[in-house]
Design a protein around this motif. Structure first.
Motif, PDB file in Angstrom:
ATOM      1  N   HIS A 180     -26.095 109.296   8.209  1.00  0.00           N
ATOM      2  CA  HIS A 180     -26.268 107.980   8.846  1.00  0.00           C
ATOM      3  C   HIS A 180     -25.641 107.973  10.243  1.00  0.00           C
ATOM      4  O   HIS A 180     -24.684 108.692  10.510  1.00  0.00           O
ATOM      5  N   THR A 198     -13.418 109.475  13.254  1.00  0.00           N
ATOM      6  CA  THR A 198     -13.769 110.477  14.263  1.00  0.00           C
ATOM      7  C   THR A 198     -13.409 110.091  15.698  1.00  0.00           C
ATOM      8  O   THR A 198     -12.835 110.921  16.413  1.00  0.00           O
ATOM      9  N   LYS A 212     -18.129 117.400   7.215  1.00  0.00           N
ATOM     10  CA  LYS A 212     -19.323 117.137   8.045  1.00  0.00           C
ATOM     11  C   LYS A 212     -20.161 118.402   8.251  1.00  0.00           C
ATOM     12  O   LYS A 212     -21.245 118.331   8.828  1.00  0.00           O
TER      13      LYS A 212
HETATM   14  C1  F6R Z   1     -18.873 103.467  12.544  1.00  0.00           C
HETATM   15  C2  F6R Z   1     -20.164 104.078  12.311  1.00  0.00           C
HETATM   16  C3  F6R Z   1     -20.344 105.122  11.256  1.00  0.00           C
HETATM   17  C4  F6R Z   1     -19.350 106.274  11.374  1.00  0.00           C
HETATM   18  C5  F6R Z   1     -19.589 107.298  10.292  1.00  0.00           C
HETATM   19  C6  F6R Z   1     -18.561 108.416  10.320  1.00  0.00           C
HETATM   20  O1  F6R Z   1     -18.943 102.521  13.570  1.00  0.00           O
HETATM   21  O2  F6R Z   1     -21.079 103.714  12.944  1.00  0.00           O
HETATM   22  O3  F6R Z   1     -21.650 105.633  11.348  1.00  0.00           O
HETATM   23  O4  F6R Z   1     -19.463 106.859  12.637  1.00  0.00           O
HETATM   24  O5  F6R Z   1     -19.553 106.700   9.031  1.00  0.00           O
HETATM   25  O6  F6R Z   1     -17.314 107.898  10.004  1.00  0.00           O
HETATM   26  P1  F6R Z   1     -15.986 108.749  10.150  1.00  0.00           P
HETATM   27  O7  F6R Z   1     -15.772 108.970  11.606  1.00  0.00           O
HETATM   28  O8  F6R Z   1     -14.902 107.886   9.564  1.00  0.00           O
HETATM   29  O9  F6R Z   1     -16.210 110.022   9.414  1.00  0.00           O
END
Ligand code: F6R
Length: 243
Positions: free
Chosen positions: A138, A39, A202
């Motif tokens: 999370h 992200t 999401k």
């Molecule tokens: C990473 C972190 C995680 C991500 C989450 C979403 O440092 O803290 O909480 O932000 O898993 O990940 P993406 O952006 O890859 O969907």
């Protein structure tokens, strides 16, 4: 919670980029809390662009990352230390000494967790914390469970998170099973929080988060409702269930 809906990933990243760029210009000694994952990559590209085109200066900026895997070295291509270096740090003029990633190989991990929280406070705390969100709600690696950690701690990753993160590894079996993560209390200490979410995967959790009437340890991101200065920036796809 302020909600901003942008058309797509690019405009979401630009919007978040502008907020950060304006704040760094106003406060060149800012302390940033940073996230990894897919992200924020577009946001980091915006920061790099501003550094190249407008001389945005990072020489006095300090950063603290949310989390790091346990069990892989910091030079491993899937470590968050490596990610931050490749996606941001090597492209800007931030002194590497000003960047902090939890040390997943520390000898005494419990002791190290306390040290990391103290280190953040010794820098005056985090001014702006950037967050992504997991499909299970999370934030950092604070996974849904009966209890959520207040400070930085060692966490076991859920099957859902291991599966989601296996896209960066060869297979699910290669994803580390545990990590060091800032706790919910540490995140809530940041003066301002920006949560980013993009894409249809999401949409269910964004719908759940924005509709929830209270806080639940089963939706760790719901604790952000307790914070007075949170901006959620999503794209249309992630906002789908709210239409
Ligand atoms: C990473 C972190 C995680 C991500 C989450 C979403 O440092 O803290 O909480 O932000 O898993 O990940 P993406 O952006 O890859 O969907």
């Amino acid at each position: 919670m302020k909600i901003i809906v942008e058309k797509d990933y690019e405009s979401m990243s630009k919007k978040a980029g502008k907020i950060l760029i304006d704040t760094i210009k106003a406060n060149p000694k800012i302390v940033l809390g940073l996230a990894t994952g897919s992200t924020p990559i577009g946001l980091y590209k915006e920061l790099i662009r501003s550094h190249r085109e407008d001389d945005l200066d990072f020489s006095n900026v300090t950063t603290f990352n949310l989390d790091e895997y346990i069990g892989i070295s910091k030079d491993h291509p899937n470590s968050y230390g490596y990610f931050m270096y490749e996606e941001l740090f090597k492209h800007i003029n931030i002194p590497m000494n000003n960047t902090h990633i939890p040390h997943g190989e520390a000898e005494d991990l419990e002791e190290y967790c306390k040290y990391y929280d103290d280190l953040i406070q010794s820098h005056g705390g985090i001014d702006i914390q950037v967050l992504g969100i997991g499909e299970n709600g999370h934030i950092a690696f604070n996974e849904p469970s009966e209890y959520l950690s207040i400070g930085t701690s060692i966490v076991e990753l859920t099957d859902n998170t291991i599966k989601a993160n296996s896209r960066f590894f060869g297979s699910e079996g290669e994803v580390p099973k545990s990590a060091i993560s800032m706790g919910i209390g540490g995140i809530l200490k940041a003066r301002k929080i920006i949560l980013l979410a993009s894409g249809e995967t999401k949409a269910p959790i964004i719908g759940k988060l924005l509709r929830t009437k209270g806080i639940s340890t089963m939706i760790p991101a719901s604790f952000l409702l307790l914070h007075p200065n949170v901006t959620v920036i999503v794209d249309e796809a992630a906002y789908k269930e709210m239409r």
